[in-house]
Design an enzyme around this catalytic site. Structure first.
Site, short mmCIF file in Angstrom:
data_model
loop_
_atom_site.label_atom_id
_atom_site.label_comp_id
_atom_site.label_asym_id
_atom_site.label_seq_id
_atom_site.Cartn_x
_atom_site.Cartn_y
_atom_site.Cartn_z
CD GLU A 6 35.49 33.73 43.23
OE1 GLU A 6 35.85 34.30 42.08
OE2 GLU A 6 34.31 33.38 43.26
NE ARG B 193 35.34 41.34 34.67
CZ ARG B 193 35.34 41.80 36.06
NH1 ARG B 193 35.35 42.77 36.55
NH2 ARG B 193 34.82 40.69 36.83
#
Length: 176
Positions: free
Chosen positions: A98, A61
């Site tokens: 994460e 992105r």
């Protein structure tokens, strides 16, 4: 204001890519060419006054607006990609994020030593991918001119991790 426009279209996707993660989906922004232009204008307005030689966009992105930023600045664009995606000789950096481990790469000839690199990605969370990107840039002899994000998840404290590389950290939308 751009932050309110963006918050009205960014959608939350619960439990993606894994249980407990709320993914911020920017693809609705892409449906609106005027909003896309406002995003680029907002990112440009938030850039540090210090010189920028190169814009690096983080897969995938970060490519969407990173290339346009580079074009508008009249600077080269450098893609930071997942391992195995770049065709030439690369430098690698492993890191933890994460929801797992990953490796990113940059072409070894992406820019000249001493280049001041603006790092762009759509979202700043814990900072793992951006820190790995920053280390790659440093391995090639570059320095971080600043960071430009569309979204910052401030509650994950990624911004604090980036100050070691550059004090110039901007985002168009913050979620506390």
């Amino acid at each position: 204001m751009i932050d309110q426009q963006l918050k009205s279209v960014i959608r939350d996707i619960p439990d993606f890519p894994k249980q407990g993660v709320v993914f911020k989906d920017i693809t609705p922004i892409l449906k609106d060419p005027k909003l896309c232009g406002a995003v680029v204008d907002g990112l440009l307005a938030s850039l540090p006054a210090n010189p920028i030689d190169v814009v690096a966009g983080i897969e995938s992105r970060g490519f969407l607006f990173g290339l346009t930023l580079a074009q508008r600045l009249g600077k080269p664009f450098v893609p930071i990609r997942k391992v195995g995606k770049l065709p030439y000789h690369t430098v690698k950096q492993e890191y933890t994020l994460e929801y797992g481990n990953a490796t990113i790469e940059i072409h070894e000839d992406a820019f000249a030593a001493g280049a001041r690199v603006l790092v762009h990605d759509d979202l700043l969370a814990t900072g793992g991918t951006v820190i790995a990107t920053s280390k790659l840039i440093q391995k090639l002899g570059g320095s971080i001119a600043g960071y430009a994000f569309i979204i910052s998840l401030d509650f994950l404290k990624g911004r604090e991790q980036l100050h070691a590389f550059s004090p110039h950290i901007s985002s168009l939308v913050s979620y506390g």
